[in-house]
Design an enzyme around this catalytic site. Structure first.
Site, PDB file in Angstrom:
ATOM      1  N   GLY A  84      38.092  43.236  38.062  1.00 27.06           N
ATOM      2  CA  GLY A  84      37.945  42.045  38.533  1.00 27.06           C
ATOM      3  C   GLY A  84      36.386  41.405  38.639  1.00 27.06           C
ATOM      4  O   GLY A  84      35.132  42.140  37.743  1.00 27.06           O
ATOM      5  N   ASP A  85      36.190  40.021  39.545  1.00 32.55           N
ATOM      6  CA  ASP A  85      35.160  39.390  39.881  1.00 32.55           C
ATOM      7  C   ASP A  85      34.156  39.952  40.671  1.00 32.55           C
ATOM      8  O   ASP A  85      33.201  40.047  40.493  1.00 32.55           O
ATOM      9  CB  ASP A  85      35.368  37.548  40.178  1.00 32.55           C
ATOM     10  CG  ASP A  85      36.272  36.829  39.416  1.00 32.55           C
ATOM     11  OD1 ASP A  85      35.758  37.463  38.308  1.00 32.55           O
ATOM     12  OD2 ASP A  85      37.220  36.219  39.786  1.00 32.55           O
ATOM     13  N   GLY A  86      34.914  40.716  41.482  1.00 38.53           N
ATOM     14  CA  GLY A  86      34.037  41.374  42.993  1.00 38.53           C
ATOM     15  C   GLY A  86      33.719  42.687  41.464  1.00 38.53           C
ATOM     16  O   GLY A  86      32.246  42.815  42.205  1.00 38.53           O
ATOM     17  N   THR A  87      33.924  43.256  40.719  1.00 38.23           N
ATOM     18  CA  THR A  87      33.529  44.532  40.118  1.00 38.23           C
ATOM     19  C   THR A  87      32.356  44.100  38.943  1.00 38.23           C
ATOM     20  O   THR A  87      31.117  44.725  39.223  1.00 38.23           O
ATOM     21  CB  THR A  87      34.802  45.270  38.401  1.00 38.23           C
ATOM     22  OG1 THR A  87      35.738  45.618  39.526  1.00 38.23           O
ATOM     23  CG2 THR A  87      34.040  46.062  38.316  1.00 38.23           C
ATOM     24  N   THR A  90      42.349  40.378  39.559  1.00 36.00           N
ATOM     25  CA  THR A  90      43.529  39.371  40.199  1.00 36.00           C
ATOM     26  C   THR A  90      43.021  37.944  39.556  1.00 36.00           C
ATOM     27  O   THR A  90      44.116  37.803  39.177  1.00 36.00           O
ATOM     28  CB  THR A  90      43.666  39.347  41.352  1.00 36.00           C
ATOM     29  OG1 THR A  90      44.105  40.984  41.992  1.00 36.00           O
ATOM     30  CG2 THR A  90      44.791  38.865  41.537  1.00 36.00           C
ATOM     31  N   GLU A 116      34.379  38.868  48.007  1.00 31.06           N
ATOM     32  CA  GLU A 116      34.085  40.393  48.995  1.00 31.06           C
ATOM     33  C   GLU A 116      32.978  39.507  50.011  1.00 31.06           C
ATOM     34  O   GLU A 116      32.531  38.649  50.022  1.00 31.06           O
ATOM     35  CB  GLU A 116      33.132  40.955  48.495  1.00 31.06           C
ATOM     36  CG  GLU A 116      33.847  41.674  46.762  1.00 31.06           C
ATOM     37  CD  GLU A 116      35.242  42.732  46.716  1.00 31.06           C
ATOM     38  OE1 GLU A 116      35.096  43.184  48.401  1.00 31.06           O
ATOM     39  OE2 GLU A 116      36.106  43.231  46.068  1.00 31.06           O
ATOM     40  N   LEU A 130      21.992  25.032  37.972  1.00 38.53           N
ATOM     41  CA  LEU A 130      22.238  24.470  39.140  1.00 38.53           C
ATOM     42  C   LEU A 130      23.752  25.157  40.115  1.00 38.53           C
ATOM     43  O   LEU A 130      24.225  25.725  39.731  1.00 38.53           O
ATOM     44  CB  LEU A 130      22.224  22.905  39.497  1.00 38.53           C
ATOM     45  CG  LEU A 130      21.716  21.947  38.642  1.00 38.53           C
ATOM     46  CD1 LEU A 130      21.692  20.681  38.003  1.00 38.53           C
ATOM     47  CD2 LEU A 130      20.403  21.884  39.379  1.00 38.53           C
TER      48      LEU A 130
END
Length: 299
Positions: free
Chosen positions: A64-67, A89, A272, A217
């Site tokens: 996911g994004d945290g990975t 997720t 996170e 930006l």
């Protein structure tokens, strides 16, 4: 190009995805020199670093994004191209890039896709992709238990948001713009401050209607608690990002900003809780090279 498959097995569908992804990528002719299933996310960065040291120039990352955020700083420095298999997720980076969430289709993008360059947000000494925020989003993260995410998927976010709102305490913040492109401001009685690098976060919410991940930006917004009517208006337009156009909401676009809060608060960085105010934000334009579909909105 030598490729490595690294899958975060702790992500929502990571364990089930590993064998399917490895088989599909080999079928599509990738020179897959490494295939690693990582059960402890704390070791992800070390695993990615090791496959890069051993010659991989394409890292196919499942998670996911945290990975992605946990290893994003390593990739530009080594000249690595990222292939993303969204098995988390929220998968907001995949949504921003127009990537399919179907695993086989995502593998096909790795085989057939075109390279694009996207920005990396900078927070302190670290980087991020989507959004860093203080306030309500932190309480949302605390409410997002692994059990809730496994059970509800992306629907866990609005459930956690309601829980967070009911126990939130407003705070004060100061925003300093070191480039002088905006006047410094001090704000009180706030619900949330966000600094967005990408377009989507939190399972599909839009940071701001103008937000993109390839323009160099940051979109900065601050939401006061305001009146009951104003809070209702923000809630109605929160997913679309149109709340940033409300008269009582501060929204500016900048390359750098320093955020100070009273009291000092933890920050949610791509899902996170990995930082704490005061924080300095910046952007690295076009720093990350990633494979995207031919019709992706990314340049």
């Amino acid at each position: 190009m030598q490729a490595a498959l690294v899958v975060n097995a702790a992500s929502r569908s990571g364990h089930e995805a590993f064998e399917t992804a490895e088989k599909r990528l080999r079928e599509r002719g990738l020179d897959l020199t490494h295939a690693r299933e990582v059960t402890d996310p704390e070791h992800l960065a070390d695993v990615v670093r090791s496959v890069v040291d051993e010659g991989a120039r394409l890292v196919v990352l499942g998670g996911g994004d945290g990975t992605v955020s946990s290893v994003a700083a390593l990739l530009p420095e080594a000249g690595i191209t990222l292939g993303l298999l969204p098995t988390g997720t929220a998968n907001d980076l995949a949504r921003t890039l127009g990537l399919p969430t179907d695993l086989v289709a995502a593998c096909d993008v790795v085989a057939d896709g075109r390279p694009a360059r996207v920005d990396l947000g900078v927070v302190g000494d670290d980087v991020y992709l989507n959004l860093a925020s203080v306030g309500l989003a932190v309480e949302v993260t605390k409410s997002l238990s692994p059990r809730l995410k496994r059970r509800l998927g992306a629907a866990a976010y609005p459930v956690a948001a309601l829980r967070a709102y009911l126990r939130h305490r407003p705070f004060a913040a100061a925003l300093h713009f070191p480039d002088g492109d905006h006047p410094d401001v001090e704000l009180g009685d706030l619900l949330q401050v966000g600094v967005a690098n990408g377009r989507y976060y939190g399972g599909g919410a839009v940071a701001a209607p103008e937000a993109e991940i390839d323009e160099g930006l940051l979109d900065v917004y601050a939401i006061p608690r305001g009146t009951a009517g104003q809070r209702l208006g923000v809630a109605r337009h929160f997913v679309s990002g149109a709340f940033t156009r409300a008269d009582h909401v501060l929204h500016v676009r900048t390359r750098r900003v320093r955020l100070t809060t009273s009291p000092s608060l933890p920050a949610n960085v791509d899902g996170e809780l990995s930082a704490r105010t005061p924080l300095d934000f910046g952007v690295r334009p076009g720093a990350l090279r990633v494979l995207v579909p031919a019709d992706s909105p990314a340049p």
